[in-house]
Design a protein around this motif. Structure first.
Motif, PDB file in Angstrom:
ATOM      1  N   LEU A   1       0.627  -1.285   0.109  1.00 33.66           N
ATOM      2  CA  LEU A   1      -0.231  -0.068   0.013  1.00 33.66           C
ATOM      3  C   LEU A   1       0.789   1.217   0.003  1.00 33.66           C
ATOM      4  N   ASP A   2       2.007   1.297   0.556  1.00 33.55           N
ATOM      5  CA  ASP A   2       2.860   2.491   0.815  1.00 33.55           C
ATOM      6  C   ASP A   2       3.462   2.696  -0.619  1.00 33.55           C
ATOM      7  N   LYS A   3       3.876   1.234  -1.324  1.00 32.45           N
ATOM      8  CA  LYS A   3       4.422   1.614  -2.482  1.00 32.45           C
ATOM      9  C   LYS A   3       3.399   2.125  -3.639  1.00 32.45           C
ATOM     10  N   ALA A   4       2.336   1.685  -3.549  1.00 32.65           N
ATOM     11  CA  ALA A   4       0.997   2.040  -4.291  1.00 32.65           C
ATOM     12  C   ALA A   4       0.857   3.473  -4.362  1.00 32.65           C
TER      13      ALA A   4
ATOM     14  N   LYS B   1       1.330   9.184  -6.246  1.00 39.69           N
ATOM     15  CA  LYS B   1       1.617  10.468  -6.187  1.00 39.69           C
ATOM     16  C   LYS B   1       2.458  11.028  -7.094  1.00 39.69           C
ATOM     17  N   VAL B   2       3.329  10.017  -7.795  1.00 32.66           N
ATOM     18  CA  VAL B   2       4.256  10.511  -8.668  1.00 32.66           C
ATOM     19  C   VAL B   2       3.727  10.598  -9.978  1.00 32.66           C
TER      20      VAL B   2
ATOM     21  N   ASP C   1       1.421  13.730 -14.147  1.00 28.51           N
ATOM     22  CA  ASP C   1       0.174  14.410 -15.249  1.00 28.51           C
ATOM     23  C   ASP C   1       0.054  15.970 -14.987  1.00 28.51           C
ATOM     24  N   GLU C   2       0.163  16.413 -13.936  1.00 30.44           N
ATOM     25  CA  GLU C   2       0.120  17.788 -13.843  1.00 30.44           C
ATOM     26  C   GLU C   2       1.091  18.764 -14.430  1.00 30.44           C
TER      27      GLU C   2
ATOM     28  N   LYS D   1       5.188  17.372  -4.323  1.00 30.39           N
ATOM     29  CA  LYS D   1       3.995  16.701  -4.304  1.00 30.39           C
ATOM     30  C   LYS D   1       4.213  15.187  -4.375  1.00 30.39           C
ATOM     31  N   ALA D   2       5.174  14.608  -4.911  1.00 27.53           N
ATOM     32  CA  ALA D   2       5.646  13.658  -5.272  1.00 27.53           C
ATOM     33  C   ALA D   2       6.498  12.950  -4.265  1.00 27.53           C
ATOM     34  N   ASP D   3       6.804  13.803  -3.364  1.00 27.15           N
ATOM     35  CA  ASP D   3       7.851  13.383  -2.403  1.00 27.15           C
ATOM     36  C   ASP D   3       9.133  13.001  -3.053  1.00 27.15           C
TER      37      ASP D   3
END
Length: 99
Positions: free
Chosen positions: A35-38, A43-44, A49-50, A64-66
């Motif tokens: 879940l952490d990886k997903a 986020k990436v 996309d943005e 935003k993507a850490d």
């Protein structure tokens, strides 16, 4: 730590059990790691996309993507996202001037 509950398909359960055996880890640890990886991948992708749509800057996308600025720059390059005026842009502009 909070607890969440969800229903999953038999197929997904079998895949989780396979990972548990491979990793020699309990189900909760496997699910937390996956879940952490997903979430990190989501986020990436969202930041890319943005960035692709011109709705954010590279620096903001990285935050935003850490990721670090350089890591985000690498991810954008891998995704084929143009981030500014490239050598190809210059060639195109020079070709237009010559016409």
């Amino acid at each position: 730590m909070k607890t969440i509950t969800t229903r999953i398909s038999e197929d997904l359960l079998e895949k989780l059990e396979e990972i548990e055996r491979e990793e020699k880890a309990d189900r909760a640890a496997v699910i937390r790691r996956l879940l952490d990886k997903a979430v990190g991948n989501w986020k990436v992708e969202k930041a890319l996309d943005e960035l692709r749509e011109g709705r954010t800057t590279l620096r903001t996308a990285a935050r935003k993507a850490d990721l670090t600025y350089v890591e985000m720059l690498d991810r954008a390059k891998e995704a084929g996202i143009q981030l500014g005026y490239t050598a190809e842009d210059l060639r195109d502009d020079l070709a237009e001037l010559e016409e």
